[in-house]
Design a protein around this motif. Structure first.
Motif, PDB file in Angstrom:
ATOM      1  N   ASN A   1       0.830  -1.213   0.000  1.00 40.96           N
ATOM      2  CA  ASN A   1       0.000   0.000   0.000  1.00 40.96           C
ATOM      3  C   ASN A   1       0.863   1.261   0.000  1.00 40.96           C
ATOM      4  N   GLY A   2       1.974   1.207  -0.725  1.00 42.04           N
ATOM      5  CA  GLY A   2       2.873   2.345  -0.853  1.00 42.04           C
ATOM      6  C   GLY A   2       3.866   2.507   0.281  1.00 42.04           C
ATOM      7  N   GLU A   3       3.689   1.759   1.379  1.00 41.73           N
ATOM      8  CA  GLU A   3       4.586   1.892   2.526  1.00 41.73           C
ATOM      9  C   GLU A   3       5.816   1.002   2.343  1.00 41.73           C
ATOM     10  N   LEU A   4       6.992   1.588   2.511  1.00 42.48           N
ATOM     11  CA  LEU A   4       8.246   0.854   2.394  1.00 42.48           C
ATOM     12  C   LEU A   4       8.424  -0.041   3.614  1.00 42.48           C
ATOM     13  N   LEU A   5       8.478  -1.357   3.379  1.00 39.12           N
ATOM     14  CA  LEU A   5       8.626  -2.312   4.472  1.00 39.12           C
ATOM     15  C   LEU A   5       9.961  -3.046   4.441  1.00 39.12           C
ATOM     16  N   GLY A   6      10.614  -3.063   3.292  1.00 45.63           N
ATOM     17  CA  GLY A   6      11.878  -3.785   3.199  1.00 45.63           C
ATOM     18  C   GLY A   6      12.631  -3.412   1.950  1.00 45.63           C
ATOM     19  N   MET A   7      13.878  -3.866   1.911  1.00 43.28           N
ATOM     20  CA  MET A   7      14.715  -3.563   0.758  1.00 43.28           C
ATOM     21  C   MET A   7      15.789  -4.627   0.622  1.00 43.28           C
ATOM     22  N   GLY A   8      16.397  -4.650  -0.545  1.00 47.88           N
ATOM     23  CA  GLY A   8      17.518  -5.537  -0.823  1.00 47.88           C
ATOM     24  C   GLY A   8      18.083  -5.185  -2.180  1.00 47.88           C
ATOM     25  N   ALA A   9      19.292  -5.624  -2.420  1.00 47.22           N
ATOM     26  CA  ALA A   9      19.940  -5.326  -3.691  1.00 47.22           C
ATOM     27  C   ALA A   9      20.755  -6.527  -4.132  1.00 47.22           C
ATOM     28  N   ILE A  10      21.045  -6.549  -5.416  1.00 45.23           N
ATOM     29  CA  ILE A  10      21.938  -7.569  -5.954  1.00 45.23           C
ATOM     30  C   ILE A  10      23.009  -6.869  -6.768  1.00 45.23           C
ATOM     31  N   LYS A  11      24.236  -7.282  -6.528  1.00 42.89           N
ATOM     32  CA  LYS A  11      25.387  -6.699  -7.207  1.00 42.89           C
ATOM     33  C   LYS A  11      26.006  -7.755  -8.109  1.00 42.89           C
ATOM     34  N   GLN A  12      26.225  -7.383  -9.353  1.00 42.03           N
ATOM     35  CA  GLN A  12      26.881  -8.302 -10.279  1.00 42.03           C
ATOM     36  C   GLN A  12      28.382  -8.266 -10.023  1.00 42.03           C
ATOM     37  N   LEU A  13      28.937  -9.407  -9.634  1.00 44.33           N
ATOM     38  CA  LEU A  13      30.374  -9.518  -9.420  1.00 44.33           C
ATOM     39  C   LEU A  13      31.085  -9.922 -10.705  1.00 44.33           C
ATOM     40  N   ASP A  14      30.470 -10.831 -11.458  1.00 42.34           N
ATOM     41  CA  ASP A  14      30.912 -11.201 -12.801  1.00 42.34           C
ATOM     42  C   ASP A  14      29.709 -11.823 -13.495  1.00 42.34           C
ATOM     43  N   LEU A  15      29.894 -12.378 -14.667  1.00 44.48           N
ATOM     44  CA  LEU A  15      28.754 -12.872 -15.441  1.00 44.48           C
ATOM     45  C   LEU A  15      28.038 -14.054 -14.801  1.00 44.48           C
ATOM     46  N   GLU A  16      28.685 -14.722 -13.850  1.00 41.36           N
ATOM     47  CA  GLU A  16      28.078 -15.906 -13.235  1.00 41.36           C
ATOM     48  C   GLU A  16      27.921 -15.806 -11.724  1.00 41.36           C
ATOM     49  N   HIS A  17      28.272 -14.642 -11.155  1.00 41.70           N
ATOM     50  CA  HIS A  17      28.294 -14.536  -9.690  1.00 41.70           C
ATOM     51  C   HIS A  17      27.696 -13.204  -9.249  1.00 41.70           C
ATOM     52  N   GLY A  18      26.694 -13.272  -8.387  1.00 45.07           N
ATOM     53  CA  GLY A  18      26.082 -12.078  -7.822  1.00 45.07           C
ATOM     54  C   GLY A  18      26.238 -12.056  -6.316  1.00 45.07           C
ATOM     55  N   GLU A  19      26.065 -10.860  -5.747  1.00 48.98           N
ATOM     56  CA  GLU A  19      26.163 -10.691  -4.302  1.00 48.98           C
ATOM     57  C   GLU A  19      24.894 -10.028  -3.780  1.00 48.98           C
ATOM     58  N   ILE A  20      24.323 -10.595  -2.730  1.00 50.31           N
ATOM     59  CA  ILE A  20      23.176 -10.007  -2.049  1.00 50.31           C
ATOM     60  C   ILE A  20      23.689  -8.878  -1.159  1.00 50.31           C
ATOM     61  N   LYS A  21      23.073  -7.704  -1.252  1.00 49.41           N
ATOM     62  CA  LYS A  21      23.483  -6.528  -0.480  1.00 49.41           C
ATOM     63  C   LYS A  21      22.248  -5.853   0.122  1.00 49.41           C
ATOM     64  N   SER A  22      22.471  -5.127   1.196  1.00 52.28           N
ATOM     65  CA  SER A  22      21.493  -4.177   1.750  1.00 52.28           C
ATOM     66  C   SER A  22      20.137  -4.774   2.074  1.00 52.28           C
ATOM     67  N   MET A  23      20.121  -6.019   2.532  1.00 51.97           N
ATOM     68  CA  MET A  23      18.856  -6.611   2.970  1.00 51.97           C
ATOM     69  C   MET A  23      18.474  -5.984   4.306  1.00 51.97           C
ATOM     70  N   HIS A  24      17.268  -5.432   4.377  1.00 49.03           N
ATOM     71  CA  HIS A  24      16.800  -4.854   5.636  1.00 49.03           C
ATOM     72  C   HIS A  24      15.280  -4.789   5.615  1.00 49.03           C
ATOM     73  N   THR A  25      14.680  -5.132   6.736  1.00 48.14           N
ATOM     74  CA  THR A  25      13.233  -5.054   6.902  1.00 48.14           C
ATOM     75  C   THR A  25      12.930  -4.022   7.981  1.00 48.14           C
ATOM     76  N   ALA A  26      11.963  -3.174   7.719  1.00 54.13           N
ATOM     77  CA  ALA A  26      11.537  -2.187   8.711  1.00 54.13           C
ATOM     78  C   ALA A  26      11.123  -2.916   9.984  1.00 54.13           C
ATOM     79  N   ARG A  27      11.467  -2.343  11.120  1.00 52.81           N
ATOM     80  CA  ARG A  27      11.195  -2.986  12.409  1.00 52.81           C
ATOM     81  C   ARG A  27       9.723  -3.412  12.532  1.00 52.81           C
TER      82      ARG A  27
END
Length: 160
Positions: free
Chosen positions: A58-84
């Protein structure tokens, strides 16, 4: 709860995202010595190798996360966070699942992450382990330390 939310690419410069990101960075720096805290700030999330997602209900930000490309076959999960206020409602699991789907769609064969070893990070480590992540050595230029936990998920095995 997580069923009612929308996960989409978002702009980390938005005011509500900056506020949640600020809480994430504060948590990281309170729980982890600064030299071993690797949470991304807004500029880090704007890196072209990083795709940032938000979870909104309903428009309220409850969580976030990101994925970073390290190379063509490997990604990294970043900035995972859920609002309290949204913790324990499946938001983190939904975001993680979305990030893993993105990784698979990009053809990554592996996704890795770095998190803390302190008690404050136990829920995060449990979430990652429940998704199939296993302990691994440092990757992508990280150095081993007693404050950092490294985990990886081979996607080829997870998809079969």
């Amino acid at each position: 709860m997580a069923d009612g939310g929308l996960i989409a690419v978002d702009d980390p410069r938005k005011d509500d995202v900056r506020a949640l990101l600020g809480r994430h960075l504060s948590f990281s720096l309170e729980a982890t010595p600064p030299e071993h805290a690797f949470a991304l700030d807004v500029d880090g999330l704007l890196d072209p190798a990083v795709t940032f997602y938000s979870f909104r209900a309903n428009g309220e930000l409850l969580g976030m996360g990101a994925i970073k490309q390290l190379d063509l076959e490997h990604g990294e999960i970043k900035s995972m966070h859920t609002a309290r206020a949204a913790r324990g409602r499946g938001v983190g699991r939904a975001v993680l699942g979305h990030l893993l789907d993105v990784a698979r769609s990009r053809g990554y064969r592996r996704v890795s992450l770095e998190t803390g070893t302190m008690a404050e990070y136990a829920p995060a480590r449990a979430l990652y382990a429940s998704a199939g992540f296993i302990a691994c050595g440092p990757f992508a230029g990280y150095r081993p330390s007693e404050d950092n936990c490294f985990m990886t998920l081979p996607l080829a095995a997870a998809a079969s």
